[in-house]
Design an enzyme around this catalytic site. Sequence first.
Site, PDB file in Angstrom:
ATOM      1  N   ALA A 274       1.285  -2.246   4.166  1.00  0.00           N
ATOM      2  CA  ALA A 274       1.694  -2.535   5.597  1.00  0.00           C
ATOM      3  C   ALA A 274       2.367  -1.302   6.578  1.00  0.00           C
ATOM      4  O   ALA A 274       2.177  -1.396   7.872  1.00  0.00           O
ATOM      5  CB  ALA A 274       2.508  -3.641   5.453  1.00  0.00           C
ATOM      6  N   GLY A 277       3.407  -0.475   9.917  1.00  0.00           N
ATOM      7  CA  GLY A 277       3.504  -1.782  10.608  1.00  0.00           C
ATOM      8  C   GLY A 277       2.699  -1.799  11.551  1.00  0.00           C
ATOM      9  O   GLY A 277       2.810  -3.080  12.396  1.00  0.00           O
ATOM     10  N   LYS A 279      -0.436  -2.531  12.111  1.00  0.00           N
ATOM     11  CA  LYS A 279      -1.419  -3.709  11.976  1.00  0.00           C
ATOM     12  C   LYS A 279      -0.466  -5.035  11.500  1.00  0.00           C
ATOM     13  O   LYS A 279      -0.950  -6.030  12.268  1.00  0.00           O
ATOM     14  CB  LYS A 279      -2.615  -3.386  10.815  1.00  0.00           C
ATOM     15  CG  LYS A 279      -3.372  -2.031  11.347  1.00  0.00           C
ATOM     16  CD  LYS A 279      -4.494  -1.774  10.369  1.00  0.00           C
ATOM     17  CE  LYS A 279      -5.052  -0.469  10.601  1.00  0.00           C
ATOM     18  NZ  LYS A 279      -4.163   0.629  10.300  1.00  0.00           N
ATOM     19  N   CYS A 395      -8.987   4.760   7.127  1.00  0.00           N
ATOM     20  CA  CYS A 395      -9.407   5.746   8.071  1.00  0.00           C
ATOM     21  C   CYS A 395     -10.376   6.830   7.607  1.00  0.00           C
ATOM     22  O   CYS A 395      -9.681   7.989   7.522  1.00  0.00           O
ATOM     23  CB  CYS A 395      -8.066   6.233   8.747  1.00  0.00           C
ATOM     24  SG  CYS A 395      -6.728   6.681   7.786  1.00  0.00           S
TER      25      CYS A 395
HETATM   26  C1  LIG Z   1      -3.166   3.554   5.572  1.00  0.00           C
HETATM   27  S1  LIG Z   1      -1.320   3.436   5.545  1.00  0.00           S
HETATM   28  C2  LIG Z   1      -1.219   1.768   6.161  1.00  0.00           C
HETATM   29  C3  LIG Z   1      -0.963   1.713   7.591  1.00  0.00           C
HETATM   30  C4  LIG Z   1      -0.484   0.418   8.233  1.00  0.00           C
HETATM   31  N1  LIG Z   1      -1.323  -0.525   7.751  1.00  0.00           N
HETATM   32  C5  LIG Z   1      -0.341   0.631   9.697  1.00  0.00           C
HETATM   33  O1  LIG Z   1      -1.350   0.057  10.375  1.00  0.00           O
HETATM   34  O2  LIG Z   1       0.614   1.009  10.171  1.00  0.00           O
HETATM   35  C6  LIG Z   1      -1.166   3.043   3.671  1.00  0.00           C
HETATM   36  C7  LIG Z   1      -0.040   2.450   3.157  1.00  0.00           C
HETATM   37  O3  LIG Z   1      -0.289   2.259   1.828  1.00  0.00           O
HETATM   38  C8  LIG Z   1       0.976   2.285   1.391  1.00  0.00           C
HETATM   39  N2  LIG Z   1       0.780   2.103  -0.401  1.00  0.00           N
HETATM   40  C9  LIG Z   1       0.310   3.221  -1.088  1.00  0.00           C
HETATM   41  N3  LIG Z   1      -0.053   2.623  -2.287  1.00  0.00           N
HETATM   42  C10 LIG Z   1       0.285   1.367  -2.102  1.00  0.00           C
HETATM   43  C11 LIG Z   1       0.220   0.450  -3.160  1.00  0.00           C
HETATM   44  N4  LIG Z   1      -0.101   0.353  -4.565  1.00  0.00           N
HETATM   45  N5  LIG Z   1       0.974  -1.007  -2.719  1.00  0.00           N
HETATM   46  C12 LIG Z   1       1.275  -1.157  -1.642  1.00  0.00           C
HETATM   47  N6  LIG Z   1       1.489  -0.013  -0.795  1.00  0.00           N
HETATM   48  C13 LIG Z   1       0.820   1.105  -1.002  1.00  0.00           C
HETATM   49  C14 LIG Z   1       1.544   3.557   1.655  1.00  0.00           C
HETATM   50  O4  LIG Z   1       2.982   3.852   1.497  1.00  0.00           O
HETATM   51  C15 LIG Z   1       1.013   3.385   3.082  1.00  0.00           C
HETATM   52  O5  LIG Z   1       2.139   2.929   3.889  1.00  0.00           O
END
Ligand SMILES: C[S@@+](CC[C@H](N)C(=O)[O-])C[C@H]1O[C@@H](n2cnc3c(N)ncnc32)[C@H](O)[C@@H]1O
Length: 456
Positions: A274, A277, A279, A395
């Site tokens: 998330a 945040g 989304k 992305c």
């Molecule tokens: C692409 S970003 C998400 C962007 C977010 N959905 C937004 O729209 O603001 C990916 C996120 O996945 C988290 N992440 C990476 N591995 C993870 C895991 N195993 N479990 C939960 N979160 C994870 C990272 O910390 C990062 O914040």
Amino acid sequence: VAPALMPERQSRPGVAVRELAVRAVHRVNEQGAYSNILIEAELAHDRLKGPDRGLFVGLVRGTLERQGALDWALDQLLARPPGQLEPLVRDVLRVGAYQLLYTDVPAWAVCDTSVHLARRLGGRGAGSLANAVLRRLASSANDLSWPDRFSDPVGYLAIRQSHPRWLVTRWVERFGLDETTKLCEADNVAPGVTVRVNLLRTTRSDLAAALAREGIVATEGRWAPEALHLSGHGDLRGLQAYQDGLFIIQDEASMLAARALSPRQGERVIDACAAPGGKTTHLAALAGDGARVLAVDVNRTKLSQVEARARHLGLTSITVSEGDAGRLGELMPRCADAVLLDAPCTGLGVIRRRPEVRWRRSPPDVVAAGQRQQELLSGVAPAVKPGGRLVYAVCSFEPEETEDVIVGFLSSAGGRAWDIDDSPCTLWPHVHGTDGFFYARLRRSRIGPEEGNGAF
Ligand SMILES: C[S@@+](CC[C@H](N)C(=O)[O-])C[C@H]1O[C@@H](n2cnc3c(N)ncnc32)[C@H](O)[C@@H]1O
């Protein structure tokens, strides 16, 4: 992120802003910093004034964007490859070469400021080197040799559009030369600012009118009904409309991913990756702040940004929880009506936003990202109730991170109870004017227990 150290007061005009630019490029190249975050931190610091703000942004972005072409050019004028120079001095040369090859800054001003900077940051020898190299580049810019566009079209495209050769090779194989050229060109254009209107507090037309009163031109986005593209703005966070929580900055492609999940009032929704945040808050808003939205992220520090965004937009339906998305299905089986998995990825779709990403990735990274994404998808999916929805988003538009993940999941044991609910969607910078993005909406079949275990 702390901004780069302020250079000592300079008597020469234009040196201070260039030193800040060189130091920012250096932190990106040597310390893994992200240029968009550094730029934002520097501008928020507010020590650069007037035209120096735009100059700083242009120099940092432009140098990172054109680094491949700049190194190619410098290589022809240096006795040793740019990679063997002291890194700070090399970045002085790159910023200087960028100005000579891609801007209207007069060559004498570029040479003067760069030599001064090189001497200051690298000593007398570095100053002499910068003097010799940049003066030669200024006088021979039109005589540089480039890869031959007929015998080596991929090499030509890679250097002229400043992308790594491996990436251009794979894109040309998939899309052909013309399409790849357009994609690379789009990567080299800084995106404008797009905001998501907080439809719980205002309408798109009312916000556009409020921004117009502040001298900001806001045009409607083409793809999402809550998107506005802005121009003519300074620091958006200083605006009353921002402080009133009427919008947040977000690319249109991201808005479409949250929309694809169609969250509704009363539903249990999980945003599995998330932070920060963007989304999550959109999901909550789309459900009229009447769903129960659980924002999960492995990074506790970044989860506080989710909470801050929720507060800013006046949303009360979001709860955050630190955790590994890969274990959600095991810990919360059949709990959610709808789950978004916006998975960590290579970010190769957002090169226009983070120009340095192109230099940071390699083919094994794409494969590794795909494997990790598939593990996450398999781990998240059981958290969805029978009949529920799951949107997978990244992305990137590399097959290993997109279609292959979906196909791999659907053909796995856990994926047999799932169907594609709608055609997967890919957005392209050169076609849609958005970040490069992929999302697919899946639906879990109704076979099996209808009720969740009520764990949240
Ligand atoms: C692409 S970003 C998400 C962007 C977010 N959905 C937004 O729209 O603001 C990916 C996120 O996945 C988290 N992440 C990476 N591995 C993870 C895991 N195993 N479990 C939960 N979160 C994870 C990272 O910390 C990062 O914040």
